[in-house]
Motif scaffolding. Structure first.
Motif, PDB file in Angstrom:
ATOM      1  N   ILE A  82       0.846  -1.204   0.000  1.00 32.06           N
ATOM      2  CA  ILE A  82       0.000   0.000   0.000  1.00 32.06           C
ATOM      3  C   ILE A  82       0.877   1.249   0.000  1.00 32.06           C
ATOM      4  CG2 ILE A  82      -1.621   1.347   1.397  1.00 32.06           C
ATOM      5  CD1 ILE A  82      -2.943  -1.322   2.146  1.00 32.06           C
ATOM      6  N   ARG A  83       1.968   1.217   0.758  1.00 29.21           N
ATOM      7  CA  ARG A  83       2.910   2.346   0.727  1.00 29.21           C
ATOM      8  C   ARG A  83       3.414   2.592  -0.691  1.00 29.21           C
ATOM      9  NH1 ARG A  83       6.173   0.241   5.496  1.00 29.21           N
ATOM     10  NH2 ARG A  83       7.727  -0.133   3.887  1.00 29.21           N
ATOM     11  N   MET A 100       4.319   6.575  -1.110  1.00 22.37           N
ATOM     12  CA  MET A 100       4.705   7.150   0.168  1.00 22.37           C
ATOM     13  C   MET A 100       6.218   7.205   0.308  1.00 22.37           C
ATOM     14  SD  MET A 100       1.756   5.395   2.585  1.00 22.37           S
ATOM     15  CE  MET A 100       2.544   5.841   4.145  1.00 22.37           C
ATOM     16  N   VAL A 101       6.701   8.255   0.926  1.00 22.68           N
ATOM     17  CA  VAL A 101       8.133   8.408   1.163  1.00 22.68           C
ATOM     18  C   VAL A 101       8.369   8.569   2.659  1.00 22.68           C
ATOM     19  CG1 VAL A 101       8.575   9.416  -1.090  1.00 22.68           C
ATOM     20  CG2 VAL A 101       8.026  10.916   0.812  1.00 22.68           C
ATOM     21  N   HIS A 102       9.545   8.134   3.110  1.00 23.62           N
ATOM     22  CA  HIS A 102       9.841   8.215   4.541  1.00 23.62           C
ATOM     23  C   HIS A 102      10.578   9.510   4.861  1.00 23.62           C
ATOM     24  CE1 HIS A 102      14.065   7.266   3.744  1.00 23.62           C
ATOM     25  NE2 HIS A 102      13.662   6.235   3.015  1.00 23.62           N
ATOM     26  N   ASP A 103      10.549   9.870   6.125  1.00 21.79           N
ATOM     27  CA  ASP A 103      11.248  11.073   6.568  1.00 21.79           C
ATOM     28  C   ASP A 103      12.694  10.742   6.891  1.00 21.79           C
ATOM     29  OD1 ASP A 103      11.225   9.806   9.045  1.00 21.79           O
ATOM     30  OD2 ASP A 103       9.677  11.106   9.911  1.00 21.79           O
ATOM     31  N   SER A 104      13.413  11.699   7.457  1.00 23.01           N
ATOM     32  CA  SER A 104      14.834  11.511   7.734  1.00 23.01           C
ATOM     33  C   SER A 104      15.093  10.420   8.775  1.00 23.01           C
ATOM     34  CB  SER A 104      15.451  12.829   8.211  1.00 23.01           C
ATOM     35  OG  SER A 104      14.794  13.299   9.378  1.00 23.01           O
ATOM     36  N   LYS A 105      14.050  10.069   9.536  1.00 19.49           N
ATOM     37  CA  LYS A 105      14.188   9.017  10.538  1.00 19.49           C
ATOM     38  C   LYS A 105      13.727   7.659  10.014  1.00 19.49           C
ATOM     39  CE  LYS A 105      13.456  12.282  14.342  1.00 19.49           C
ATOM     40  NZ  LYS A 105      12.599  12.646  15.506  1.00 19.49           N
ATOM     41  N   GLY A 106      13.314   7.607   8.759  1.00 11.46           N
ATOM     42  CA  GLY A 106      12.852   6.355   8.173  1.00 11.46           C
ATOM     43  C   GLY A 106      11.391   6.062   8.404  1.00 11.46           C
ATOM     44  N   ASN A 107      10.634   7.041   8.934  1.00  5.28           N
ATOM     45  CA  ASN A 107       9.217   6.836   9.214  1.00  5.28           C
ATOM     46  C   ASN A 107       8.356   7.200   8.008  1.00  5.28           C
ATOM     47  OD1 ASN A 107       9.700   6.138  11.974  1.00  5.28           O
ATOM     48  ND2 ASN A 107       9.956   8.306  12.435  1.00  5.28           N
ATOM     49  N   TYR A 108       7.478   6.289   7.600  1.00  9.91           N
ATOM     50  CA  TYR A 108       6.556   6.558   6.507  1.00  9.91           C
ATOM     51  C   TYR A 108       5.300   7.281   7.003  1.00  9.91           C
ATOM     52  CZ  TYR A 108       9.194   3.705   3.213  1.00  9.91           C
ATOM     53  OH  TYR A 108      10.165   3.208   2.382  1.00  9.91           O
ATOM     54  N   GLU A 128       3.418  11.289   3.543  1.00 10.58           N
ATOM     55  CA  GLU A 128       4.029  12.106   2.495  1.00 10.58           C
ATOM     56  C   GLU A 128       4.112  11.290   1.211  1.00 10.58           C
ATOM     57  OE1 GLU A 128       8.125  14.741   1.788  1.00 10.58           O
ATOM     58  OE2 GLU A 128       7.801  13.650   3.663  1.00 10.58           O
ATOM     59  N   HIS A 129       3.819  11.917   0.082  1.00 12.34           N
ATOM     60  CA  HIS A 129       3.650  11.185  -1.176  1.00 12.34           C
ATOM     61  C   HIS A 129       4.349  11.879  -2.343  1.00 12.34           C
ATOM     62  CE1 HIS A 129       0.293   8.996   0.840  1.00 12.34           C
ATOM     63  NE2 HIS A 129       0.204  10.142   1.483  1.00 12.34           N
ATOM     64  N   ARG A 130       5.088  11.094  -3.141  1.00 20.47           N
ATOM     65  CA  ARG A 130       5.640  11.612  -4.383  1.00 20.47           C
ATOM     66  C   ARG A 130       4.516  11.867  -5.367  1.00 20.47           C
ATOM     67  NH1 ARG A 130       9.438   7.655  -3.334  1.00 20.47           N
ATOM     68  NH2 ARG A 130       8.239   6.171  -4.570  1.00 20.47           N
ATOM     69  N   ARG A 131       4.674  12.889  -6.211  1.00 18.87           N
ATOM     70  CA  ARG A 131       3.667  13.207  -7.218  1.00 18.87           C
ATOM     71  C   ARG A 131       4.342  13.395  -8.571  1.00 18.87           C
ATOM     72  NH1 ARG A 131      -1.128  17.058  -5.334  1.00 18.87           N
ATOM     73  NH2 ARG A 131      -2.135  15.713  -6.881  1.00 18.87           N
TER      74      ARG A 131
END
Length: 225
Positions: A165-166, A171-179, A196-199
């Motif tokens: 689903i990610r 979906m992209v993760h943040d600097s801590k690896g959290n999606y 957060e999502h790539r477009r």
């Protein structure tokens, strides 16, 4: 690596928070005053229409300098370059600061059995590969619920944590690896969490991604019967 920006560089943070807070507080103010018209059985468009009407009516008391739109229609070219029109549920718009805000709220009834609809091209994907909130770094999904919000929030969180689903939702993760960011970065104490999502490049803001804040609002309990 995609460019990193602070929220202050992307949106007017205080006005964005105030708009979301006003929308949620108005929902509870008018739904408790008129529970028969805010039953979970009502169609989503009717609920958002009533909410938008009251957001416009009460805005003078909110301190906001922008304005609200309901079911505005936006033209866009499809794959055959034909002009189509899309409808957004509710938008808040303002040019009060040096950064323009166009905050789109997409409402979706949400139960434990409708998580896939919430994530679909009729829900979250409107902000991912669809044409909602084009070029905007932040958008909002509002789940209308009648169940325990903690249970629904956890179920939604778990469903969005599934790798397949990610991937589907870009979906992209943040600097801590959290999606999934819990608590929300911008709408802390209002949203349950952020994703957060790539477009595609023609729909992406300058930072390359759109963050979706996920808010849950409940219908009055006395209207469940």
């Amino acid at each position: 690596m995609r460019p990193r920006y602070s929220w202050d560089e992307l949106i007017p943070v205080e006005e964005t928070y105030a708009a979301a807070e006003f929308l949620v507080s108005t929902w509870y103010l008018i739904s408790r005053a008129d529970p028969d018209n805010f039953t979970f059985r009502k169609h989503e468009p009717k609920l958002t229409e009533l909410l938008a009407m009251n957001l416009k009516r009460l805005i003078a008391n909110s301190g906001l300098t922008g304005f609200w739109q309901n079911e505005d229609q936006e033209p866009y070219p499809d794959e055959q370059n034909q002009i189509r029109r899309i409808k957004n549920d509710i938008k808040y718009l303002s040019n009060a600061s040096s950064i323009r805000i166009e905050l789109t709220f997409e409402f979706k009834k949400l139960t434990q059995s409708s998580l896939s609809t919430y994530r679909s091209d009729k829900g979250m994907r409107r902000f991912v590969d669809g044409n909602y909130a084009k070029k905007m770094p932040l958008a909002v999904m509002v789940g209308i619920i009648k169940d325990d919000p903690t249970v629904i929030a956890d179920k939604l969180y778990k469903s969005l944590s599934i790798p397949a689903i990610r991937s589907e939702l870009q979906m992209v993760h943040d600097s801590k690896g959290n999606y999934i960011r819990r608590p929300s970065d911008v709408l802390r104490d209002i949203a349950e969490f952020d994703t957060e999502h790539r477009r595609p490049s023609d729909k992406a803001p300058k930072n390359g991604t759109t963050t979706i804040a996920h808010i849950l609002v409940t219908c009055p309990k006395q209207s469940y019967a």
